[in-house]
Write an enzyme that holds these catalytic residues in place. Structure first.
Site, PDB file in Angstrom:
ATOM      1  CB  SER A  94      -0.907  -0.005   1.218  1.00  0.00           C
ATOM      2  OG  SER A  94      -0.115  -0.157   2.362  1.00  0.00           O
ATOM      3  CB  THR A 196      -0.981   5.264   4.040  1.00  0.00           C
ATOM      4  OG1 THR A 196      -0.122   6.112   3.319  1.00  0.00           O
ATOM      5  CG2 THR A 196      -1.538   6.044   5.202  1.00  0.00           C
ATOM      6  CB  THR A 214      -0.476   6.210   0.619  1.00  0.00           C
ATOM      7  OG1 THR A 214      -1.300   5.053   0.568  1.00  0.00           O
ATOM      8  CG2 THR A 214      -1.154   7.312  -0.165  1.00  0.00           C
ATOM      9  NE  ARG A 224      -9.067   7.157  -3.427  1.00  0.00           N
ATOM     10  CZ  ARG A 224      -8.351   6.972  -2.325  1.00  0.00           C
ATOM     11  NH1 ARG A 224      -7.055   6.783  -2.406  1.00  0.00           N
ATOM     12  NH2 ARG A 224      -8.923   6.976  -1.145  1.00  0.00           N
ATOM     13  CB  VAL A 225      -5.841  12.074  -5.315  1.00  0.00           C
ATOM     14  CG1 VAL A 225      -4.939  12.559  -4.178  1.00  0.00           C
ATOM     15  CG2 VAL A 225      -5.066  12.050  -6.634  1.00  0.00           C
ATOM     16  N   GLY A 226      -6.477  10.190  -2.635  1.00  0.00           N
ATOM     17  CA  GLY A 226      -7.077  10.166  -1.300  1.00  0.00           C
ATOM     18  C   GLY A 226      -6.590  11.322  -0.452  1.00  0.00           C
ATOM     19  CG  ASP A 227      -6.220  10.452   3.684  1.00  0.00           C
ATOM     20  OD1 ASP A 227      -6.193   9.476   2.895  1.00  0.00           O
ATOM     21  OD2 ASP A 227      -5.760  10.394   4.841  1.00  0.00           O
ATOM     22  CB  THR A 247      -3.640   5.262   7.994  1.00  0.00           C
ATOM     23  OG1 THR A 247      -3.589   4.205   7.030  1.00  0.00           O
ATOM     24  CG2 THR A 247      -4.038   4.692   9.334  1.00  0.00           C
ATOM     25  N   GLY A 248      -6.299   5.039   6.370  1.00  0.00           N
ATOM     26  CA  GLY A 248      -7.640   4.489   6.210  1.00  0.00           C
ATOM     27  C   GLY A 248      -8.330   5.074   4.998  1.00  0.00           C
ATOM     28  N   GLY A 250      -9.467   7.384   2.696  1.00  0.00           N
ATOM     29  CA  GLY A 250      -9.119   8.795   2.518  1.00  0.00           C
ATOM     30  C   GLY A 250     -10.304   9.700   2.267  1.00  0.00           C
TER      31      GLY A 250
HETATM   32  N1  ASP Z   1      -5.448   7.024   3.269  1.00  0.00           N
HETATM   33  C1  ASP Z   1      -4.980   6.409   2.062  1.00  0.00           C
HETATM   34  C2  ASP Z   1      -5.886   6.748   0.920  1.00  0.00           C
HETATM   35  O1  ASP Z   1      -7.084   6.819   1.084  1.00  0.00           O
HETATM   36  C3  ASP Z   1      -4.876   4.956   2.114  1.00  0.00           C
HETATM   37  C4  ASP Z   1      -4.314   4.365   3.333  1.00  0.00           C
HETATM   38  O2  ASP Z   1      -4.256   4.959   4.385  1.00  0.00           O
HETATM   39  O3  ASP Z   1      -3.958   3.217   3.226  1.00  0.00           O
HETATM   40  O4  ASP Z   1      -5.383   6.865  -0.178  1.00  0.00           O
END
Ligand code: ASP
Length: 338
Positions: A94, A196, A214, A224-227, A247-248, A250
């Site tokens: 990840s 992450t 991450t 796609r882009v997360g947090d 983490t988690g 996003g």
């Molecule tokens: N937070 C990250 C995302 O959503 C992923 C992760 O924490 O594993 O891209």
């Protein structure tokens, strides 16, 4: 157990727990143990600098960051070098090399970094570059901008001497091939596919920096882009107050600007632990929140070197380096008996 599995079993455990006296008692015992562990990590009479905290079971990354500071490196060097360890770890699916690809088979990485002056640099959706955390630092230090995305970020990387490399390992390619058979895309339910590294460090003078890197959500939509690379989402540092990282899932972190929220709550006087708990409460208390089916975890540190961590489901953990010891600690969590 692998981190992805941790989150998967977190979901199952969270959903599977029914109300029963034995389980409740067990959860209460655990809560007491976790609170006691936290209190001992927050003993204000003990020296707290340097200190490093990072999401998940990341002992080598944390040790590396601590060593950088012991050897006279800056706190910014420490978080950068620490994150590079996970980026280079091909087994971690990840982050960095070996990260699971998007649905089209492309590994795209996101990262950001913040220094003690509150400067910020980030790269989003970058292919073929392993150490995106270092690239984010270059954006912060060598450009007038704060974010570079996709091809532009990659071009900038080559200009700065970064090496082009294939980030899709054989294991990750196989996993993607298997996923393609059904191509089920349920980011909310596939919570095992999120993790992450977010890292925060304080040097001996009390200055703070943070970094987050991450490969994001496995089999995500292209683009796609997360947090993780977004200021205030996956990471926020204010050298006057402290820092936080996430983490988690996003999307959920972004909708509540989680890391910024935690730092602002600490500014208002909350401890890092209280602030992390409040940030999770903001997510789970939203109307129609599907929180039983996804994971979010936060870590935080304040200027005094007090730390906090909280997640929705069980099995989130963090590594903490303090007073020469580097420990993996289980985070307290929201879903106990529901
Ligand atoms: N937070 C990250 C995302 O959503 C992923 C992760 O924490 O594993 O891209």
């Amino acid at each position: 157990m692998k981190r992805r599995k941790f989150i998967q079993s977190a979901a199952l455990t969270g959903l599977g727990l029914t109300v029963g006296s034995a389980l409740t008692a067990c959860a209460e015992d655990k809560k007491t143990t976790e609170k006691a562990a936290l209190a001992s990590t927050n003993d204000a009479t003990k020296p707290v600098r340097p200190l490093v905290i990072a999401t998940w079971n990341t002992p080598l990354a944390v040790e590396t960051a601590a060593k950088v500071m012991q050897d006279g490196g800056t706190v910014l060097d420490a978080v950068e070098q620490g994150c590079r360890v996970e980026e280079a770890n091909e087994k971690g699916q990840s982050v960095g090399k070996g990260g699971l690809p998007d649905r089209d088979g492309n590994v795209t990485l996101d990262a950001c970094i913040m220094n003690k002056q509150g400067d910020y640099g980030a790269v989003l959706g970058v292919q073929n570059i392993m150490h995106v955390i270092s690239l984010a630092r270059k954006v912060m230090e060598d450009t007038p901008h704060v974010m570079l995305v996709g091809k532009g970020a990659e071009k900038f990387a080559y200009e700065k001497g970064f090496k082009k490399e294939n980030l899709l390992t054989e294991d990750s390619r196989k996993a993607w091939e298997e996923w393609k058979v059904k191509s089920e895309y349920k980011p909310i339910i596939n919570i095992e596919n999120h993790d992450t590294i977010g890292m925060l460090a304080i040097d001996k003078d009390g200055d703070i920096s943070g970094a987050c890197t991450t490969s994001g959500l496995a089999y995500k939509m292209a683009g796609r882009v997360g947090d993780s690379p977004i200021i205030g989402g996956g990471l926020f540092v204010d050298n006057e107050i402290g820092g936080a990282s996430a983490t988690g899932l996003g999307e959920e972190v972004l909708k509540t600007v989680g890391s910024f929220l935690i730092v602002e709550l600490m500014r208002q006087g909350k401890s890092p632990q209280e602030a992390c708990e409040e940030a999770i409460r903001r997510i789970v208390s939203k109307p129609n929140s599907d929180y039983k089916n996804f994971q979010v975890g936060y870590i935080a540190v304040n200027k005094k070197g007090e730390t906090g961590a909280y997640s929705i489901h069980e099995h989130f953990s963090y590594n903490l380096y303090k007073e020469g010891e580097n420990k993996n600690i289980k985070s307290d969590f929201y879903i106990k008996t529901k």
